[in-house]
Design a protein around this motif. Sequence first.
Motif, PDB file in Angstrom:
ATOM      1  N   LEU A 242       4.965   9.638   8.862  1.00 15.90           N
ATOM      2  CA  LEU A 242       5.917   9.716   7.764  1.00 15.90           C
ATOM      3  C   LEU A 242       7.366   9.630   8.255  1.00 15.90           C
ATOM      4  O   LEU A 242       8.203   8.986   7.618  1.00 15.90           O
ATOM      5  CB  LEU A 242       5.697  11.001   6.966  1.00 15.90           C
ATOM      6  N   GLU A 243       7.628  10.281   9.379  1.00 14.67           N
ATOM      7  CA  GLU A 243       8.995  10.233   9.919  1.00 14.67           C
ATOM      8  C   GLU A 243       9.374   8.805  10.324  1.00 14.67           C
ATOM      9  O   GLU A 243      10.465   8.320  10.018  1.00 14.67           O
ATOM     10  CB  GLU A 243       9.112  11.176  11.114  1.00 14.67           C
ATOM     11  N   LYS A 244       8.478   8.120  11.018  1.00 12.85           N
ATOM     12  CA  LYS A 244       8.762   6.753  11.455  1.00 12.85           C
ATOM     13  C   LYS A 244       8.840   5.805  10.256  1.00 12.85           C
ATOM     14  O   LYS A 244       9.616   4.838  10.264  1.00 12.85           O
ATOM     15  CB  LYS A 244       7.686   6.260  12.430  1.00 12.85           C
ATOM     16  N   SER A 245       8.050   6.097   9.228  1.00 13.65           N
ATOM     17  CA  SER A 245       8.077   5.257   8.042  1.00 13.65           C
ATOM     18  C   SER A 245       9.454   5.271   7.394  1.00 13.65           C
ATOM     19  O   SER A 245       9.937   4.250   6.890  1.00 13.65           O
ATOM     20  CB  SER A 245       7.023   5.710   7.033  1.00 13.65           C
ATOM     21  N   GLU A 246      10.102   6.436   7.413  1.00 14.23           N
ATOM     22  CA  GLU A 246      11.454   6.531   6.866  1.00 14.23           C
ATOM     23  C   GLU A 246      12.428   5.683   7.693  1.00 14.23           C
ATOM     24  O   GLU A 246      13.316   5.025   7.148  1.00 14.23           O
ATOM     25  CB  GLU A 246      11.900   7.985   6.829  1.00 14.23           C
ATOM     26  N   GLU A 247      12.236   5.721   9.004  1.00 13.09           N
ATOM     27  CA  GLU A 247      13.099   4.921   9.874  1.00 13.09           C
ATOM     28  C   GLU A 247      12.970   3.429   9.567  1.00 13.09           C
ATOM     29  O   GLU A 247      13.960   2.683   9.600  1.00 13.09           O
ATOM     30  CB  GLU A 247      12.744   5.146  11.348  1.00 13.09           C
ATOM     31  N   TYR A 248      11.733   3.009   9.265  1.00 14.05           N
ATOM     32  CA  TYR A 248      11.478   1.590   9.025  1.00 14.05           C
ATOM     33  C   TYR A 248      11.484   1.252   7.531  1.00 14.05           C
ATOM     34  O   TYR A 248      11.054   0.173   7.134  1.00 14.05           O
ATOM     35  CB  TYR A 248      10.149   1.185   9.662  1.00 14.05           C
ATOM     36  N   HIS A 249      11.944   2.228   6.706  1.00 12.86           N
ATOM     37  CA  HIS A 249      12.092   2.010   5.257  1.00 12.86           C
ATOM     38  C   HIS A 249      10.798   1.496   4.616  1.00 12.86           C
ATOM     39  O   HIS A 249      10.817   0.605   3.769  1.00 12.86           O
ATOM     40  CB  HIS A 249      13.238   1.022   4.981  1.00 12.86           C
ATOM     41  N   GLY A 250       9.677   2.075   5.062  1.00 10.76           N
ATOM     42  CA  GLY A 250       8.384   1.726   4.482  1.00 10.76           C
ATOM     43  C   GLY A 250       7.766   0.458   5.011  1.00 10.76           C
ATOM     44  O   GLY A 250       6.679   0.066   4.581  1.00 10.76           O
ATOM     45  N   GLY A 251       8.433  -0.209   5.961  1.00  9.42           N
ATOM     46  CA  GLY A 251       7.893  -1.437   6.535  1.00  9.42           C
ATOM     47  C   GLY A 251       6.838  -1.155   7.590  1.00  9.42           C
ATOM     48  O   GLY A 251       6.584  -0.006   7.970  1.00  9.42           O
ATOM     49  N   PHE A 253       5.183  -0.819  11.183  1.00  6.52           N
ATOM     50  CA  PHE A 253       5.671  -0.454  12.512  1.00  6.52           C
ATOM     51  C   PHE A 253       4.494  -0.035  13.375  1.00  6.52           C
ATOM     52  O   PHE A 253       3.342   0.041  12.902  1.00  6.52           O
ATOM     53  CB  PHE A 253       6.712   0.679  12.426  1.00  6.52           C
ATOM     54  N   SER A 254       4.779   0.239  14.651  1.00  4.78           N
ATOM     55  CA  SER A 254       3.733   0.628  15.596  1.00  4.78           C
ATOM     56  C   SER A 254       3.966   2.054  16.056  1.00  4.78           C
ATOM     57  O   SER A 254       5.099   2.458  16.312  1.00  4.78           O
ATOM     58  CB  SER A 254       3.736  -0.314  16.797  1.00  4.78           C
ATOM     59  N   MET A 259      -0.966  -0.047  14.592  1.00  5.50           N
ATOM     60  CA  MET A 259      -0.145  -0.624  13.549  1.00  5.50           C
ATOM     61  C   MET A 259      -0.194   0.273  12.316  1.00  5.50           C
ATOM     62  O   MET A 259      -1.276   0.640  11.841  1.00  5.50           O
ATOM     63  CB  MET A 259      -0.623  -2.024  13.170  1.00  5.50           C
ATOM     64  N   ILE A 260       0.980   0.632  11.795  1.00 11.17           N
ATOM     65  CA  ILE A 260       1.067   1.495  10.621  1.00 11.17           C
ATOM     66  C   ILE A 260       1.621   0.672   9.469  1.00 11.17           C
ATOM     67  O   ILE A 260       2.747   0.164   9.525  1.00 11.17           O
ATOM     68  CB  ILE A 260       1.997   2.704  10.875  1.00 11.17           C
ATOM     69  N   ASP A 261       0.806   0.547   8.392  1.00  8.90           N
ATOM     70  CA  ASP A 261       1.268  -0.123   7.186  1.00  8.90           C
ATOM     71  C   ASP A 261       0.973   0.766   5.982  1.00  8.90           C
ATOM     72  O   ASP A 261       0.678   1.955   6.148  1.00  8.90           O
ATOM     73  CB  ASP A 261       0.610  -1.500   7.041  1.00  8.90           C
ATOM     74  N   GLY A 262       1.049   0.213   4.795  1.00  8.39           N
ATOM     75  CA  GLY A 262       0.899   1.011   3.583  1.00  8.39           C
ATOM     76  C   GLY A 262      -0.368   1.845   3.512  1.00  8.39           C
ATOM     77  O   GLY A 262      -0.309   3.061   3.254  1.00  8.39           O
ATOM     78  N   PRO A 263      -1.555   1.257   3.741  1.00  9.36           N
ATOM     79  CA  PRO A 263      -2.783   2.052   3.664  1.00  9.36           C
ATOM     80  C   PRO A 263      -2.813   3.207   4.668  1.00  9.36           C
ATOM     81  O   PRO A 263      -3.277   4.308   4.345  1.00  9.36           O
ATOM     82  CB  PRO A 263      -3.879   1.022   3.969  1.00  9.36           C
TER      83      PRO A 263
END
Length: 283
Positions: A242-251, A253-254, A259-263
């Motif tokens: 969740l923290e990294k997701s904020e950094e990447y604005h929901g895009g 990232f690894s 690989m971290i995506d929406g699902p």
Amino acid sequence: MLVNAWLPSGPAMLFCPADRPDRYQKALERADVVILDLEDAVAPENRVAAREALIANPIDPDRTVVRINPAGTGDYRRDLAALSDTNYRVVMQAKAETATSIIETAFQTIALIETPLGVVNVNEIAQAVNCIGLMWGAEDLVAGLGGKSSRFGQGERGAGTYRDVARYARAMVRISSAAAGIFAVDSVHIDIPDTDGLVAEVRDAVALGYAATACIHPSQVEIIRAGYSPDADEIDWAKQVLEKSEEYHGGVFSLDGQMIDGPVLRQAEAVLARAAAAENLDT
């Protein structure tokens, strides 16, 4: 789907025979939800006494479900009549087979899918306006098929695990509940000494997004609770996601090579939701 529908207050739902009022409060103290059973746990000749006990010995309606007999039976009608004299508002309909039978209860209803026709109609049943959850049962299902065992026996590959037809019903209950936006309860593990088997089934239920697991003995409660509560590593991973997701604005990232995506983000959110629920239970 009902607005503000009832939800289980925790993952361990313990069956208690309705003709044993001496066990009601004890079961409530041990489990997250008590299922007072007017069906299989009560001999037919004791069901009148069971209904009387249900009325005379009230427990917390927010943490109680009443399993009623199958639709179309005399016991079913008498069960509903008895419930009108209580504060209970959630029932579990045994051997649910049609959406109409769920609607006719006029209660918030967990549909217990445990017959061949129930499995065939599970999508329709889940869409009934007052169906708030689904559960499944293996033994009645296999009996309805003319079979003799829902699990592989000793000497067979996968001894102790469910046969394919039971796994199919379990999968359909979970998929249909998700499609309808309601919760799903995993079936009981009837081999009480087989704690390893229960641990494995709870782990799988959690991985598939089940909200709770039903049980038949108080000793199974803590195993279920532990299985639904994420460990420290899971929580740490979810927080990092969740923290990294904020950094990447929901895009995309690894994280540690994954690989971290929406699902995957939604899976992390589910882990933290389970952690919060477990913390609430502890407090």
